[in-house]
Enzyme design. Structure first.
Site: not given
Ligand code: ADP
Ligand code: F6P
Length: 316
Positions: A10, A23, A71, A101-102, A124-125, A128, A168, A170, A184, A221, A242, A251
């Site tokens: 994200g 850069v 992704r 992110g992770d 990452t917002i 985590d 958000m 996750r 808030g 969420e 509401r 984001r």
């Molecule tokens: P975030 O980095 O925000 O946690 P994702 O979990 O969607 O987002 O991971 C982003 C991208 O990182 C994935 O679409 C993939 O390309 C790569 N990735 C995630 N997990 C793995 C993994 N176990 N091995 C290699 N690449 C990975």
């Molecule tokens: O990881 C950032 C995030 O905005 C989460 O807070 C949310 O669950 C997810 O990405 C949404 O992902 P996508 O852009 O794939 O719908």
């Protein structure tokens, strides 16, 4: 040395400031930088662009990421990563900075195992990643949430109504917790300390009986069906409630000064590490100091980050 930089997962406000810092610091040391477009996809599709001063001019203040993000499931497979390695070899890139992110960090570690020098920046917002106090983007999103909730509060207090606001995060409750603490919300439920419907109802009914008739309930969420929760409270308390899902407005937007500066400090640190021949390190901030830890340490933490209980106590 030649550096590639990619943003993955994200998007997060502040990613552009990180790109700019990388850069500028690299160029200062006569090192070329290539932007790898659309995250790991750019490695698979050979979609790279040389980043120079004209491209990074005035980007710090812009949300999103100028080199795009995505992704990329192919990169999780060995075959996809090999293709990525071929692309890097073709462009003569020996060092890569991954902002994400992770999930992105898992990809970064795998790329490192293929012999590329890789440094990760936490973008990452959700905030985590347990090894760092703050991730790039979290502060901006927090401020966006507060602005939205502030507006909801105006109308809630005028009508003496309750609103459930879904934010958000996750599986991390930091956005919910920090936004509630910063003024808030009255009631929160997060993945780390989940309240069931009855728990939320009890708190709300106590507030109402004590005279607090407008209440914001902040939930992270993926935890509840907001419509079901709303209906449950309405039926039990005979009030109208509401529900607002803040969604992707969270984001976007111009990064806060905090995120711009944090991202810039982290970008500078990443280049410094590469020049010192470090690899497989994730940059973070702890106790107001920029730090770096190994990907192994980051990726082997199996437990989710815990919530700051001292802050949560203020809302119990
Ligand atoms: P975030 O980095 O925000 O946690 P994702 O979990 O969607 O987002 O991971 C982003 C991208 O990182 C994935 O679409 C993939 O390309 C790569 N990735 C995630 N997990 C793995 C993994 N176990 N091995 C290699 N690449 C990975
Ligand atoms: O990881 C950032 C995030 O905005 C989460 O807070 C949310 O669950 C997810 O990405 C949404 O992902 P996508 O852009 O794939 O719908």
């Amino acid at each position: 040395m030649k550096i590639g930089i990619l943003t993955s997962g994200g998007d997060a406000p502040g990613m552009n400031a990180a790109i700019r810092a990388v850069v500028k610091s690299a160029n200062h040391n006569n090192i070329e930088v290539f932007g790898i477009k659309h995250g790991y996809k750019g490695l698979i599709n050979e979609d790279l662009i040389k980043l120079d001063n004209s491209i990074i001019d005035n980007i710090s203040e812009r949300g999103g990421t100028i080199i795009k993000t995505a992704r990329c499931p192919e990169f999780i497979q060995e075959k996809g990563r090999r293709k990525g390695l071929d692309t890097l070899n073709k462009f003569g890139i020996d060092s890569v900075i991954v902002v994400g992110g992770d999930g992105s960090f898992k990809g970064a570690q795998k790329l490192c195992e293929l012999g590329i020098k890789v440094i990760g920046l936490p973008g990452t917002i959700d905030n985590d990643l347990p090894y760092t106090d703050y991730c790039i983007g979290f502060d901006t999103t927090l401020n966006t949430i507060l602005e939205c909730i502030g507006k909801i509060k105006d109308t809630d207090s005028s009508h003496e109504k309750t609103t459930i606001v879904e934010v958000m995060g996750r599986y991390c409750g930091d956005l919910a917790l920090y936004s509630a603490i910063a003024g808030g919300g009255e009631i929160i439920s997060t993945p780390e300390r989940k309240l069931d419907f009855e728990g939320i109802l009890n708190k709300l009914s106590k507030n109402i009986s004590e005279g607090k008739r407008d209440n914001i309930i902040i939930i992270t969420e993926r935890m509840y069906d907001i419509e079901e929760l709303k209906k449950y409270i309405e039926e039990k308390l005979k009030i109208s409630v509401r529900g607002t899902v803040l969604g992707f407005v969270q984001r976007g937007g111009n990064p806060s000064a905090f995120d711009r500066v944090l991202a810039s400090k982290m970008g500078v640190k990443a280049v410094e590490l590469l020049i010192k021949d470090s690899k497989g390190r994730a940059v973070g901030i702890r106790d107001n100091k920029i730090i770096d830890v190994s990907f192994c340490e980051v990726n082997n933490i199996n437990t989710n980050k815990d919530i700051e209980y001292n802050l949560l106590k203020l809302l119990l």
